[in-house]
Scaffold this active site. Structure first.
Site, PDB file in Angstrom:
ATOM      1  N   SER A   1     -89.553 -12.656  37.262  1.00 21.55           N
ATOM      2  CA  SER A   1     -89.608 -14.102  37.443  1.00 21.55           C
ATOM      3  C   SER A   1     -91.022 -14.637  37.579  1.00 21.55           C
ATOM      4  O   SER A   1     -91.297 -15.778  37.180  1.00 21.55           O
ATOM      5  CB  SER A   1     -88.761 -14.506  38.654  1.00 21.55           C
ATOM      6  OG  SER A   1     -87.397 -14.281  38.367  1.00 21.55           O
TER       7      SER A   1
ATOM      8  N   TRP B   1     -85.653  -8.409  34.805  1.00 18.87           N
ATOM      9  CA  TRP B   1     -85.277  -7.906  36.126  1.00 18.87           C
ATOM     10  C   TRP B   1     -83.858  -8.384  36.419  1.00 18.87           C
ATOM     11  O   TRP B   1     -83.522  -9.533  36.128  1.00 18.87           O
ATOM     12  CB  TRP B   1     -86.255  -8.467  37.166  1.00 18.87           C
ATOM     13  CG  TRP B   1     -86.282  -7.714  38.448  1.00 18.87           C
ATOM     14  CD1 TRP B   1     -85.550  -8.005  39.561  1.00 18.87           C
ATOM     15  CD2 TRP B   1     -87.062  -6.568  38.783  1.00 18.87           C
ATOM     16  NE1 TRP B   1     -85.829  -7.114  40.561  1.00 18.87           N
ATOM     17  CE2 TRP B   1     -86.769  -6.214  40.107  1.00 18.87           C
ATOM     18  CE3 TRP B   1     -87.988  -5.817  38.068  1.00 18.87           C
ATOM     19  CZ2 TRP B   1     -87.355  -5.146  40.746  1.00 18.87           C
ATOM     20  CZ3 TRP B   1     -88.581  -4.743  38.705  1.00 18.87           C
ATOM     21  CH2 TRP B   1     -88.270  -4.418  40.023  1.00 18.87           C
TER      22      TRP B   1
ATOM     23  N   VAL C   1     -83.595 -13.920  38.384  1.00 15.65           N
ATOM     24  CA  VAL C   1     -82.884 -13.651  39.636  1.00 15.65           C
ATOM     25  C   VAL C   1     -83.888 -13.076  40.620  1.00 15.65           C
ATOM     26  O   VAL C   1     -84.560 -12.085  40.319  1.00 15.65           O
ATOM     27  CB  VAL C   1     -81.720 -12.648  39.431  1.00 15.65           C
ATOM     28  CG1 VAL C   1     -81.066 -12.307  40.768  1.00 15.65           C
ATOM     29  CG2 VAL C   1     -80.695 -13.193  38.444  1.00 15.65           C
ATOM     30  N   VAL C   2     -83.983 -13.706  41.787  1.00 14.22           N
ATOM     31  CA  VAL C   2     -84.841 -13.210  42.867  1.00 14.22           C
ATOM     32  C   VAL C   2     -83.952 -13.037  44.094  1.00 14.22           C
ATOM     33  O   VAL C   2     -83.366 -14.011  44.580  1.00 14.22           O
ATOM     34  CB  VAL C   2     -86.005 -14.176  43.177  1.00 14.22           C
ATOM     35  CG1 VAL C   2     -86.918 -13.576  44.241  1.00 14.22           C
ATOM     36  CG2 VAL C   2     -86.784 -14.505  41.912  1.00 14.22           C
ATOM     37  N   VAL C   3     -83.848 -11.796  44.569  1.00  7.77           N
ATOM     38  CA  VAL C   3     -83.005 -11.485  45.716  1.00  7.77           C
ATOM     39  C   VAL C   3     -83.890 -11.229  46.928  1.00  7.77           C
ATOM     40  O   VAL C   3     -84.846 -10.448  46.855  1.00  7.77           O
ATOM     41  CB  VAL C   3     -82.113 -10.251  45.438  1.00  7.77           C
ATOM     42  CG1 VAL C   3     -81.231  -9.935  46.639  1.00  7.77           C
ATOM     43  CG2 VAL C   3     -81.262 -10.475  44.181  1.00  7.77           C
TER      44      VAL C   3
ATOM     45  N   HIS D   1     -92.254 -11.214  50.252  1.00 12.31           N
ATOM     46  CA  HIS D   1     -92.398 -11.253  48.794  1.00 12.31           C
ATOM     47  C   HIS D   1     -91.475 -12.292  48.164  1.00 12.31           C
ATOM     48  O   HIS D   1     -91.875 -13.023  47.258  1.00 12.31           O
ATOM     49  CB  HIS D   1     -92.121  -9.857  48.216  1.00 12.31           C
ATOM     50  CG  HIS D   1     -92.306  -9.768  46.732  1.00 12.31           C
ATOM     51  ND1 HIS D   1     -93.549  -9.803  46.146  1.00 12.31           N
ATOM     52  CD2 HIS D   1     -91.399  -9.658  45.733  1.00 12.31           C
ATOM     53  CE1 HIS D   1     -93.403  -9.713  44.826  1.00 12.31           C
ATOM     54  NE2 HIS D   1     -92.111  -9.624  44.563  1.00 12.31           N
TER      55      HIS D   1
ATOM     56  N   HIS E   1     -85.099 -25.130  35.920  1.00 13.57           N
ATOM     57  CA  HIS E   1     -85.286 -24.027  36.864  1.00 13.57           C
ATOM     58  C   HIS E   1     -83.942 -23.316  37.005  1.00 13.57           C
ATOM     59  O   HIS E   1     -83.132 -23.650  37.865  1.00 13.57           O
ATOM     60  CB  HIS E   1     -85.756 -24.589  38.202  1.00 13.57           C
ATOM     61  CG  HIS E   1     -86.186 -23.557  39.192  1.00 13.57           C
ATOM     62  ND1 HIS E   1     -85.411 -22.491  39.559  1.00 13.57           N
ATOM     63  CD2 HIS E   1     -87.329 -23.458  39.903  1.00 13.57           C
ATOM     64  CE1 HIS E   1     -86.062 -21.777  40.467  1.00 13.57           C
ATOM     65  NE2 HIS E   1     -87.231 -22.350  40.685  1.00 13.57           N
TER      66      HIS E   1
ATOM     67  N   THR F   1     -89.221  -8.336  53.102  1.00 10.62           N
ATOM     68  CA  THR F   1     -90.609  -8.784  53.231  1.00 10.62           C
ATOM     69  C   THR F   1     -90.742 -10.232  52.780  1.00 10.62           C
ATOM     70  O   THR F   1     -89.794 -10.824  52.258  1.00 10.62           O
ATOM     71  CB  THR F   1     -91.541  -7.909  52.373  1.00 10.62           C
ATOM     72  OG1 THR F   1     -91.278  -8.167  50.990  1.00 10.62           O
ATOM     73  CG2 THR F   1     -91.351  -6.425  52.685  1.00 10.62           C
TER      74      THR F   1
END
Length: 165
Positions: free
Chosen positions: A57, A26, A79-81, A87, A112, A85
């Site tokens: 992730s 992702w 990568v978490v954007v 989530h 991490h 929400t």
């Protein structure tokens, strides 16, 4: 990104150690580059690498655990954007708790290297791209190897008493 306080990320002598790197697909433009930087850091430190890829992730911890059973250290990259929400919060908590548990259960460093950001521009600034302020793929790898060397020092040092006798 705090912008200050980061320790030096110069290569350490990790000759003979193996780094397991698991990277999410992702946001591939960023994670591919972070993976390349992690592998480059391992090589600069004299370590071997074993690479695995996962969709996102959330899948990182289970593969990180498998790598921890075969490797001296593990680096998890993703990568978490933040979106509109909750989530984001669930994913970040799940990944962080999972990676921490693996490190403690397996007794091995698990870095991490998952960027948890509000915007894609913040992620780009941390992904080690040309002009980025940070290089988390490199930094996470060196930090994990440094921790493995510290564990080796602690476990191979001569036994002595500490505290009150």
């Amino acid at each position: 990104m705090a912008g200050f306080g980061e320790p030096e990320t110069a290569p350490v002598d990790a000759t003979g150690l193996t780094v397991g790197v698991v990277a999410a697909r992702w946001h591939g433009e960023l994670t591919d580059h972070m993976l390349d930087r992690a592998v480059a850091a391992a090589q600069a430190c004299g370590a071997r690498t074993l690479v695995a890829r996962v969709a996102g992730s959330v899948e990182l911890p289970v593969v990180a655990q498998a790598l921890a059973r075969r490797c001296d250290v593990v680096v998890a990259l993703g990568v978490v954007v933040r979106g509109a929400t909750a989530h984001f919060d669930y994913v970040c908590r799940s990944v962080t708790d999972g990676l921490t548990r693996i490190a403690l259960d397996e007794g091995k460093p698990v870095a991490h290297g998952v960027l948890t950001v509000d915007t894609i521009d913040q992620a780009r600034d941390r992904a080690g791209l040309p002009g980025s302020a940070e290089d988390k793929g490199w930094a996470a790898t060196v930090a994990a190897l440094d921790a493995a060397l510290a564990i080796r020092t602690v476990t191979t040092s001569a036994t002595h008493r500490v505290g009150f006798a």
